[in-house]
Motif scaffolding. Structure first.
Motif, PDB file in Angstrom:
ATOM      1  N   LEU A 205       0.781  -1.219  -0.023  1.00 41.91           N
ATOM      2  CA  LEU A 205       0.153   0.034   0.006  1.00 41.91           C
ATOM      3  C   LEU A 205       0.845   1.224  -0.179  1.00 41.91           C
ATOM      4  CD1 LEU A 205      -2.299  -1.096   2.827  1.00 41.91           C
ATOM      5  CD2 LEU A 205      -2.824  -1.257   0.406  1.00 41.91           C
ATOM      6  N   SER A 206       0.077   2.251  -0.501  1.00 40.93           N
ATOM      7  CA  SER A 206       1.196   3.506  -0.516  1.00 40.93           C
ATOM      8  C   SER A 206       0.880   4.296   0.741  1.00 40.93           C
ATOM      9  CB  SER A 206       0.536   4.311  -1.849  1.00 40.93           C
ATOM     10  OG  SER A 206      -1.076   4.665  -1.334  1.00 40.93           O
ATOM     11  N   ARG A 207       1.548   5.313   0.975  1.00 41.67           N
ATOM     12  CA  ARG A 207       1.728   5.944   2.266  1.00 41.67           C
ATOM     13  C   ARG A 207       0.459   6.538   2.699  1.00 41.67           C
ATOM     14  NH1 ARG A 207       7.063   8.403   3.908  1.00 41.67           N
ATOM     15  NH2 ARG A 207       5.710   9.929   5.260  1.00 41.67           N
ATOM     16  N   ARG A 208      -0.373   6.996   1.548  1.00 40.85           N
ATOM     17  CA  ARG A 208      -1.526   7.586   1.921  1.00 40.85           C
ATOM     18  C   ARG A 208      -2.618   6.871   2.324  1.00 40.85           C
ATOM     19  NH1 ARG A 208      -5.216   7.361  -2.531  1.00 40.85           N
ATOM     20  NH2 ARG A 208      -4.134   6.405  -4.484  1.00 40.85           N
ATOM     21  N   ARG A 209      -2.375   5.381   2.290  1.00 42.41           N
ATOM     22  CA  ARG A 209      -3.365   4.235   2.739  1.00 42.41           C
ATOM     23  C   ARG A 209      -3.197   4.025   4.162  1.00 42.41           C
ATOM     24  NH1 ARG A 209      -6.864   1.658  -0.832  1.00 42.41           N
ATOM     25  NH2 ARG A 209      -7.134   2.710  -2.914  1.00 42.41           N
ATOM     26  N   ILE A 210      -2.150   4.528   4.631  1.00 36.88           N
ATOM     27  CA  ILE A 210      -1.516   4.274   5.776  1.00 36.88           C
ATOM     28  C   ILE A 210      -1.850   5.014   7.101  1.00 36.88           C
ATOM     29  CG2 ILE A 210       0.344   3.204   7.271  1.00 36.88           C
ATOM     30  CD1 ILE A 210      -0.669   1.101   5.465  1.00 36.88           C
ATOM     31  N   ILE A 211      -2.328   4.812   7.964  1.00 41.57           N
ATOM     32  CA  ILE A 211      -2.440   5.806   9.221  1.00 41.57           C
ATOM     33  C   ILE A 211      -1.596   5.076  10.534  1.00 41.57           C
ATOM     34  CG2 ILE A 211      -3.873   7.338  10.668  1.00 41.57           C
ATOM     35  CD1 ILE A 211      -6.229   7.128   8.664  1.00 41.57           C
ATOM     36  N   PRO A 212      -0.620   5.713  10.735  1.00 37.49           N
ATOM     37  CA  PRO A 212      -0.120   5.164  12.236  1.00 37.49           C
ATOM     38  C   PRO A 212      -0.745   5.345  13.275  1.00 37.49           C
ATOM     39  CG  PRO A 212       1.516   6.366  10.778  1.00 37.49           C
ATOM     40  CD  PRO A 212       0.007   6.814  10.440  1.00 37.49           C
ATOM     41  N   LEU A 213      -1.171   4.281  14.367  1.00 38.44           N
ATOM     42  CA  LEU A 213      -1.920   4.348  15.422  1.00 38.44           C
ATOM     43  C   LEU A 213      -1.064   5.376  16.606  1.00 38.44           C
ATOM     44  CD1 LEU A 213      -3.880   1.022  15.812  1.00 38.44           C
ATOM     45  CD2 LEU A 213      -4.374   2.915  14.409  1.00 38.44           C
ATOM     46  N   PRO A 214      -1.848   5.609  17.547  1.00 35.46           N
ATOM     47  CA  PRO A 214      -1.140   6.368  18.521  1.00 35.46           C
ATOM     48  C   PRO A 214      -0.085   5.749  19.360  1.00 35.46           C
ATOM     49  CG  PRO A 214      -3.466   6.787  18.703  1.00 35.46           C
ATOM     50  CD  PRO A 214      -3.175   5.686  17.579  1.00 35.46           C
ATOM     51  N   GLN A 215       0.852   6.125  19.660  1.00 35.29           N
ATOM     52  CA  GLN A 215       1.929   5.422  20.665  1.00 35.29           C
ATOM     53  C   GLN A 215       2.026   5.760  21.902  1.00 35.29           C
ATOM     54  OE1 GLN A 215       5.763   5.842  18.515  1.00 35.29           O
ATOM     55  NE2 GLN A 215       5.119   4.552  16.648  1.00 35.29           N
ATOM     56  N   TRP A 216       1.230   6.904  22.374  1.00 32.53           N
ATOM     57  CA  TRP A 216       1.168   7.188  23.664  1.00 32.53           C
ATOM     58  C   TRP A 216      -0.368   7.598  23.802  1.00 32.53           C
ATOM     59  CZ3 TRP A 216       5.155   9.554  20.826  1.00 32.53           C
ATOM     60  CH2 TRP A 216       6.590   9.097  21.479  1.00 32.53           C
ATOM     61  N   LYS A 217      -0.908   7.440  24.895  1.00 27.46           N
ATOM     62  CA  LYS A 217      -2.293   8.006  25.374  1.00 27.46           C
ATOM     63  C   LYS A 217      -2.103   9.345  25.918  1.00 27.46           C
ATOM     64  CE  LYS A 217      -3.083   4.738  28.170  1.00 27.46           C
ATOM     65  NZ  LYS A 217      -4.034   3.440  29.039  1.00 27.46           N
ATOM     66  N   ALA A 218      -2.868  10.258  25.428  1.00 29.37           N
ATOM     67  CA  ALA A 218      -2.889  11.868  26.012  1.00 29.37           C
ATOM     68  C   ALA A 218      -3.624  11.862  27.230  1.00 29.37           C
ATOM     69  CB  ALA A 218      -3.541  12.619  24.890  1.00 29.37           C
ATOM     70  N   ASN A 219      -3.183  12.466  28.222  1.00 25.31           N
ATOM     71  CA  ASN A 219      -3.741  12.777  29.489  1.00 25.31           C
ATOM     72  C   ASN A 219      -4.814  13.685  29.349  1.00 25.31           C
ATOM     73  OD1 ASN A 219      -4.509  13.090  31.939  1.00 25.31           O
ATOM     74  ND2 ASN A 219      -2.355  13.075  32.916  1.00 25.31           N
ATOM     75  N   PRO A 220      -6.187  13.673  29.731  1.00 27.91           N
ATOM     76  CA  PRO A 220      -7.073  14.512  29.612  1.00 27.91           C
ATOM     77  C   PRO A 220      -6.918  15.790  30.477  1.00 27.91           C
ATOM     78  CG  PRO A 220      -8.000  12.483  29.492  1.00 27.91           C
ATOM     79  CD  PRO A 220      -6.607  12.268  29.683  1.00 27.91           C
ATOM     80  N   GLU A 221      -6.168  15.498  31.709  1.00 22.37           N
ATOM     81  CA  GLU A 221      -6.286  16.420  32.687  1.00 22.37           C
ATOM     82  C   GLU A 221      -5.249  17.448  32.456  1.00 22.37           C
ATOM     83  OE1 GLU A 221      -5.704  13.798  35.851  1.00 22.37           O
ATOM     84  OE2 GLU A 221      -7.694  13.024  36.030  1.00 22.37           O
ATOM     85  N   THR A 222      -4.013  17.142  31.932  1.00 22.02           N
ATOM     86  CA  THR A 222      -2.956  18.013  31.481  1.00 22.02           C
ATOM     87  C   THR A 222      -2.833  18.348  30.047  1.00 22.02           C
ATOM     88  OG1 THR A 222      -1.348  16.037  31.221  1.00 22.02           O
ATOM     89  CG2 THR A 222      -1.661  17.002  33.261  1.00 22.02           C
ATOM     90  N   ASP A 223      -3.325  17.452  28.905  1.00 22.42           N
ATOM     91  CA  ASP A 223      -2.793  17.890  27.599  1.00 22.42           C
ATOM     92  C   ASP A 223      -4.675  17.321  26.872  1.00 22.42           C
ATOM     93  OD1 ASP A 223      -0.138  18.185  27.735  1.00 22.42           O
ATOM     94  OD2 ASP A 223       0.007  16.085  28.403  1.00 22.42           O
ATOM     95  N   PRO A 224      -5.579  18.117  27.309  1.00 25.95           N
ATOM     96  CA  PRO A 224      -6.733  18.034  26.384  1.00 25.95           C
ATOM     97  C   PRO A 224      -6.713  18.328  25.384  1.00 25.95           C
ATOM     98  CG  PRO A 224      -6.904  19.977  27.830  1.00 25.95           C
ATOM     99  CD  PRO A 224      -5.518  19.155  28.164  1.00 25.95           C
ATOM    100  N   GLU A 225      -5.782  19.316  24.595  1.00 29.43           N
ATOM    101  CA  GLU A 225      -5.750  19.710  23.230  1.00 29.43           C
ATOM    102  C   GLU A 225      -5.034  18.481  22.141  1.00 29.43           C
ATOM    103  OE1 GLU A 225      -1.610  20.191  24.927  1.00 29.43           O
ATOM    104  OE2 GLU A 225      -3.581  20.456  25.608  1.00 29.43           O
ATOM    105  N   ALA A 226      -4.659  17.660  23.120  1.00 30.50           N
ATOM    106  CA  ALA A 226      -4.122  16.274  22.308  1.00 30.50           C
ATOM    107  C   ALA A 226      -5.112  15.350  22.074  1.00 30.50           C
ATOM    108  CB  ALA A 226      -2.766  15.641  22.917  1.00 30.50           C
ATOM    109  N   LEU A 227      -6.440  15.375  22.394  1.00 33.51           N
ATOM    110  CA  LEU A 227      -7.645  14.473  22.309  1.00 33.51           C
ATOM    111  C   LEU A 227      -8.346  15.244  21.204  1.00 33.51           C
ATOM    112  CD1 LEU A 227      -8.274  13.903  25.854  1.00 33.51           C
ATOM    113  CD2 LEU A 227      -7.404  12.115  24.515  1.00 33.51           C
ATOM    114  N   PHE A 228      -9.152  14.017  20.429  1.00 31.28           N
ATOM    115  CA  PHE A 228     -10.204  14.583  19.675  1.00 31.28           C
ATOM    116  C   PHE A 228     -11.459  15.111  20.309  1.00 31.28           C
ATOM    117  CE2 PHE A 228      -8.111  10.943  17.029  1.00 31.28           C
ATOM    118  CZ  PHE A 228      -7.837  11.586  16.083  1.00 31.28           C
ATOM    119  N   GLN A 229     -11.991  16.028  19.920  1.00 32.84           N
ATOM    120  CA  GLN A 229     -13.202  16.777  20.600  1.00 32.84           C
ATOM    121  C   GLN A 229     -14.658  16.289  20.072  1.00 32.84           C
ATOM    122  OE1 GLN A 229     -12.095  18.740  23.406  1.00 32.84           O
ATOM    123  NE2 GLN A 229     -10.146  17.750  22.803  1.00 32.84           N
TER     124      GLN A 229
END
Length: 293
Positions: A205-229
């Motif tokens: 597959l070409s690169r555009r057909r690949i989405i890497p999965l997260p490698q860390w969880k974002a902390n909602p209490e300290t980094d809410p901007e790193a989460l989908f809203q």
């Protein structure tokens, strides 16, 4: 030989991790006396109902010591987290090497014999053990933390889990959970394996057909901007399957251990969406398609 070397290094790291955990407990016990003094000083101030220069000076010294103690404990914990990350990395390298060599241990049988229930359990464990991003004060979450996408030049490593867009048997395209086998810089294409043993398929597959999965969880209490809203369009792994489908965020995680609550697109419901379902941060990525099907 590489497997033996990895085993010895893992054993060495586990010993170092054990010592760091002991150091953490020793540091915590050592600082306990100072914390008790702070509490007692506040109690005396409340009894006397005044803040004298003596108490002010004493508390300043006690809090300065408490801050230094907390930073020392924090540094030890960060070292421990680094050891854990290195151990997990070595275990993953060992798994890939065993897969290439055709060797499998009892906890991970060959793909051809893995039962679906075992696979679902492994996926759940992978989501639960995804490390939480813990930055220093002022640090911004890195790419692949929560909802933050990979850098444009990022190349996923062999063994990394990704969402991959493939053609199904009926000709339709779908997003599946896959594992990276290799990447060719000459062709800019990935080779990936369908994670579902029932598929037993390898895709180029070409690169555009690949989405890497997260490698860390974002902390909602300290980094809410790193989460989908709320109401953001995403691709989410449908529970008890290995396929990603379009969904809207119903509720973002409120605590580090929480999942997303999402509404999957589903024409069998009057409003076009399923009831809320929980999906772990590990399996929620940005949707590249904006048009509703």
């Amino acid at each position: 030989m590489a497997l033996v070397s990895a085993d010895s290094r893992i054993a060495e790291l586990l010993g170092e991790l054990h010592q760091l955990i002991k150091q953490t407990q020793e540091e915590r016990s050592r600082s306990e006396h100072n914390l008790v003094n702070i509490q007692k000083t506040h109690e005396r101030m409340q009894t006397e109902n005044k803040i004298s220069p003596y108490y002010r000076t004493k508390l300043r010294g006690l809090y300065t010591t408490a801050k230094a103690d907390a930073e020392a404990e924090c540094n030890i914990l960060r070292k421990a987290l680094d050891k854990i990350a290195e151990i997990k990395s070595l275990l993953e390298e060992r798994r890939i090497a065993a897969k290439i060599a055709g060797l499998y241990n009892d906890s991970e049988p060959p793909r051809k014999t893995m039962r679906r229930g075992v696979l679902m359990t492994l996926l759940q464990q992978s989501a639960m053990t995804l490390p939480l991003w813990i930055g220093k004060p002022g640090d911004k979450p890195p790419p692949l933390c929560g909802a933050i996408p990979a850098a444009s030049d990022y190349v996923a490593k062999p063994g990394d889990k990704v969402a991959a867009r493939v053609k199904a048997v009926d000709g339709d395209e779908q997003w599946i959970l896959a594992e990276v086998v290799s990447y060719s810089h000459a062709t800019n294409k990935y080779e990936v394996d369908d994670i579902d043993e029932e598929g037993k398929e390898r895709h180029t597959l070409s690169r555009r057909r690949i989405i890497p999965l997260p490698q860390w969880k974002a902390n909602p209490e300290t980094d809410p901007e790193a989460l989908f809203q709320k109401d953001q369009l995403v691709l989410a792994l449908y529970p008890q399957t290995t396929c990603f489908y379009r969904a809207l965020i119903h509720t973002p995680p409120q605590r580090p251990q929480d999942d997303y609550s999402v509404l999957f697109e589903d024409t069998s419901y009057a409003d076009g969406y399923s009831p809320p379902l929980n999906v772990a941060q590990r399996y929620v990525v940005a949707c590249k398609e904006t048009k509703k099907k």
